[in-house]
Design a protein around this motif. Sequence first.
Motif, PDB file in Angstrom:
ATOM      1  N   TYR A   2       0.837  -1.190   0.000  1.00 20.80           N
ATOM      2  CA  TYR A   2       0.000   0.000   0.000  1.00 20.80           C
ATOM      3  C   TYR A   2       0.879   1.249   0.000  1.00 20.80           C
ATOM      4  CZ  TYR A   2      -4.043  -2.823   0.972  1.00 20.80           C
ATOM      5  OH  TYR A   2      -5.059  -3.721   0.880  1.00 20.80           O
ATOM      6  N   ARG A   9      -3.704   7.924   5.666  1.00 23.11           N
ATOM      7  CA  ARG A   9      -5.093   8.379   5.591  1.00 23.11           C
ATOM      8  C   ARG A   9      -6.017   7.428   6.367  1.00 23.11           C
ATOM      9  NH1 ARG A   9      -7.782   8.734  -0.214  1.00 23.11           N
ATOM     10  NH2 ARG A   9      -8.283   6.604   0.347  1.00 23.11           N
ATOM     11  N   ARG A  10      -5.745   6.162   6.222  1.00 23.28           N
ATOM     12  CA  ARG A  10      -6.557   5.161   6.910  1.00 23.28           C
ATOM     13  C   ARG A  10      -6.425   5.307   8.429  1.00 23.28           C
ATOM     14  NH1 ARG A  10      -4.552   0.306   4.571  1.00 23.28           N
ATOM     15  NH2 ARG A  10      -3.153   0.151   6.343  1.00 23.28           N
ATOM     16  N   ARG A  11      -5.197   5.424   8.881  1.00 23.42           N
ATOM     17  CA  ARG A  11      -4.964   5.560  10.325  1.00 23.42           C
ATOM     18  C   ARG A  11      -5.543   6.868  10.854  1.00 23.42           C
ATOM     19  NH1 ARG A  11       1.246   3.232  10.674  1.00 23.42           N
ATOM     20  NH2 ARG A  11       0.690   1.054  10.387  1.00 23.42           N
ATOM     21  N   ALA A  13      -8.091   8.408   9.622  1.00 27.53           N
ATOM     22  CA  ALA A  13      -9.557   8.276   9.671  1.00 27.53           C
ATOM     23  C   ALA A  13      -9.985   7.550  10.937  1.00 27.53           C
ATOM     24  CB  ALA A  13     -10.054   7.531   8.433  1.00 27.53           C
ATOM     25  N   LEU A  14      -9.277   6.472  11.231  1.00 28.32           N
ATOM     26  CA  LEU A  14      -9.607   5.720  12.450  1.00 28.32           C
ATOM     27  C   LEU A  14      -9.395   6.578  13.693  1.00 28.32           C
ATOM     28  CD1 LEU A  14     -10.417   3.010  13.750  1.00 28.32           C
ATOM     29  CD2 LEU A  14      -7.980   2.483  13.897  1.00 28.32           C
ATOM     30  N   LEU A  17     -12.191   9.081  14.062  1.00 30.72           N
ATOM     31  CA  LEU A  17     -13.453   8.479  14.511  1.00 30.72           C
ATOM     32  C   LEU A  17     -13.388   8.079  15.985  1.00 30.72           C
ATOM     33  CD1 LEU A  17     -14.256   6.247  11.398  1.00 30.72           C
ATOM     34  CD2 LEU A  17     -15.427   8.336  12.106  1.00 30.72           C
ATOM     35  N   LEU A  20     -13.349  11.249  18.014  1.00 30.65           N
ATOM     36  CA  LEU A  20     -14.692  11.839  18.042  1.00 30.65           C
ATOM     37  C   LEU A  20     -15.611  11.083  19.021  1.00 30.65           C
ATOM     38  CD1 LEU A  20     -15.945  14.218  16.532  1.00 30.65           C
ATOM     39  CD2 LEU A  20     -16.763  12.622  14.805  1.00 30.65           C
ATOM     40  N   SER A  21     -15.477   9.781  18.985  1.00 32.50           N
ATOM     41  CA  SER A  21     -16.284   8.970  19.915  1.00 32.50           C
ATOM     42  C   SER A  21     -15.926   9.286  21.357  1.00 32.50           C
ATOM     43  CB  SER A  21     -16.049   7.482  19.650  1.00 32.50           C
ATOM     44  OG  SER A  21     -16.429   7.135  18.350  1.00 32.50           O
ATOM     45  N   LEU A  22     -14.626   9.396  21.623  1.00 34.60           N
ATOM     46  CA  LEU A  22     -14.188   9.686  23.001  1.00 34.60           C
ATOM     47  C   LEU A  22     -14.627  11.079  23.433  1.00 34.60           C
ATOM     48  CD1 LEU A  22     -10.634   8.050  22.953  1.00 34.60           C
ATOM     49  CD2 LEU A  22     -12.673   7.234  24.154  1.00 34.60           C
ATOM     50  N   LEU A  24     -17.258  12.687  22.307  1.00 34.27           N
ATOM     51  CA  LEU A  24     -18.704  12.580  22.550  1.00 34.27           C
ATOM     52  C   LEU A  24     -18.980  11.946  23.916  1.00 34.27           C
ATOM     53  CD1 LEU A  24     -20.181  11.365  19.131  1.00 34.27           C
ATOM     54  CD2 LEU A  24     -20.770  13.453  20.347  1.00 34.27           C
ATOM     55  N   LEU A  25     -18.260  10.870  24.171  1.00 35.69           N
ATOM     56  CA  LEU A  25     -18.443  10.150  25.431  1.00 35.69           C
ATOM     57  C   LEU A  25     -18.122  11.044  26.631  1.00 35.69           C
ATOM     58  CD1 LEU A  25     -19.299   7.217  25.789  1.00 35.69           C
ATOM     59  CD2 LEU A  25     -16.910   6.571  25.897  1.00 35.69           C
ATOM     60  N   TYR A  28     -20.622  13.941  26.878  1.00 36.76           N
ATOM     61  CA  TYR A  28     -21.946  13.442  27.306  1.00 36.76           C
ATOM     62  C   TYR A  28     -21.957  13.193  28.808  1.00 36.76           C
ATOM     63  CZ  TYR A  28     -26.250  10.686  27.100  1.00 36.76           C
ATOM     64  OH  TYR A  28     -27.532  10.232  27.278  1.00 36.76           O
ATOM     65  N   PHE A  29     -20.852  12.607  29.287  1.00 38.93           N
ATOM     66  CA  PHE A  29     -20.782  12.347  30.727  1.00 38.93           C
ATOM     67  C   PHE A  29     -20.593  13.624  31.522  1.00 38.93           C
ATOM     68  CE2 PHE A  29     -20.687   7.850  30.339  1.00 38.93           C
ATOM     69  CZ  PHE A  29     -21.026   7.395  31.598  1.00 38.93           C
ATOM     70  N   LEU A  37     -25.824  17.824  24.219  1.00 37.69           N
ATOM     71  CA  LEU A  37     -25.844  16.468  23.666  1.00 37.69           C
ATOM     72  C   LEU A  37     -27.088  15.693  24.094  1.00 37.69           C
ATOM     73  CD1 LEU A  37     -22.095  15.428  23.987  1.00 37.69           C
ATOM     74  CD2 LEU A  37     -23.358  15.991  21.913  1.00 37.69           C
TER      75      LEU A  37
END
Lengths: 297, 191
Positions: A2, A9-11, A13-14, A17, A20-22, A24-25, A28-29, A37
């Motif tokens: 590759y 780019r793949r790393r 992106a991960l 994401l 972003l999840s963390l 949000l988490l 939210y808490f 939220l």
Amino acid sequence: MYDKKVIRRRRAALAVLVGLSLVLLTAYFGESPAGVLHGVQRGAQQVLSPVESGASKALKPFRDLFNWVGDAFSAKGDNKKLKKELAQARSQLAAAETAVRENEQLRAMVGLPRRAGFPQGTSPVTARVIARSPTDWYSSVQIDKGKSDGVRADEPVITGEGLVGKVTSASSGTAEVTLITDGSSAVSAQIMPDGSSGILRPAVGDPNDLQLDFLQKGRKLAKGQVVVTSGFRAGRLESLFPRGIPIGTVRSVSPNEVETYQRVHVQPYADFRRMDYVQVLTARAPGTQQASVGLGP
Amino acid sequence: MTVSPSSILRVGLLVLLGVVLQISGLSQIQVMGSSPDLTPLVVAAVALWAGSIPGAVTGFCVGLLLDLALGQNLGSSSLVLSAVGYGVGRFGELRDPAHGLIAIPVGAAATIGYLVAFAAVSFMLQLEASISALVVRDALVTTLLNAIIAVPVFGLIRRVVRPVLLAQPAGRRRRAETRETGPIGLRGLEV
């Protein structure tokens, strides 16, 4: 292989994401239920609720079908489980009914010694029937009270209904009670209010038939008259029972032309096949009060 | 997968349909005391056919929608499903699986990974929660059910996303032309 750019780019992106999840988490808490939220979540739920409701209605037949299949598979297990529960419920019902019956018997026993005419000077000891004779020929029961409770041989035993027998032997914790339906039993009894006296013997094998013999002929006796202990003592047939303990009622009279006495069939008050508790009328020590079984009248 | 309105629409519809079907239908079906979970299967299928980045993005979106719709801790499902999508996508990119039943092990692995990771996240976020042994049983039953429905779910999703894929998946690749043989059936002896 590759391209490095693709890998980066793949790393990236991960990482974005996950980050972003963390975020949000954490946000939210960190915020209160009135926060942004939470508000977004409530708004999304409001928007999605009609879709979910419609989908739920549309999918209900499929759900029912699948659940029906699942229920059919689990029916065997359910059947086994329900049978077990039914058995438990039955045993609980039996226990409850037994408790009710025991309660009635105990209440009756409390009431009996208070009736007018019941012999005074005795101290009732309540006992549970723990064993029964399996034959008709030896009508006896074992109770869970003995010498240590003041129970002695030859003391009368009653239930809430009336006389049932006498103590024939007693150990420290148990006692043997011979019922008045036993072939060896004989009780001096009299018919009230007439006052005719006789000896009550059993008809072996039929606990509902007691025979009162040696009644003088010519006495007018009627069905339904009450039979009580007379306290009679005469030779070998000396009565050990104090006067006035109810035994039963006159069921029928058998006039005998040949004999000089007449015989009366007595229906006992006590149900000898369904006794759970009895009371032993022990001799009361001078200066003591009558014992109680701890239940109200 | 090319990023185009068509691909976004197709994957978006899959995400919406998967989440709605799951929370309104499948979650209320009880088989052996548990129910199948469509969401890791949708994510895994998209990731397997489309790659790691679309898989991770799909996982994030499915998780976000799930958290929003169910009132869960926002971000917990997104975190886990992003990782699941990325992992399955990498597996597809590296191994290029062509077997027709690849959906079964991939679906089962994605499901058990999702359930374990989600349980771990939930446990970390709610320290007072107690864990029953039934959780393990439910996870195993859900994995089993998902393995059973994985083949049709993966097949359906492949049909939906195939038009927007850059290349045909390995299973659909045409075989290379076979060389002609000689008159006696041996290669290299052509006349």
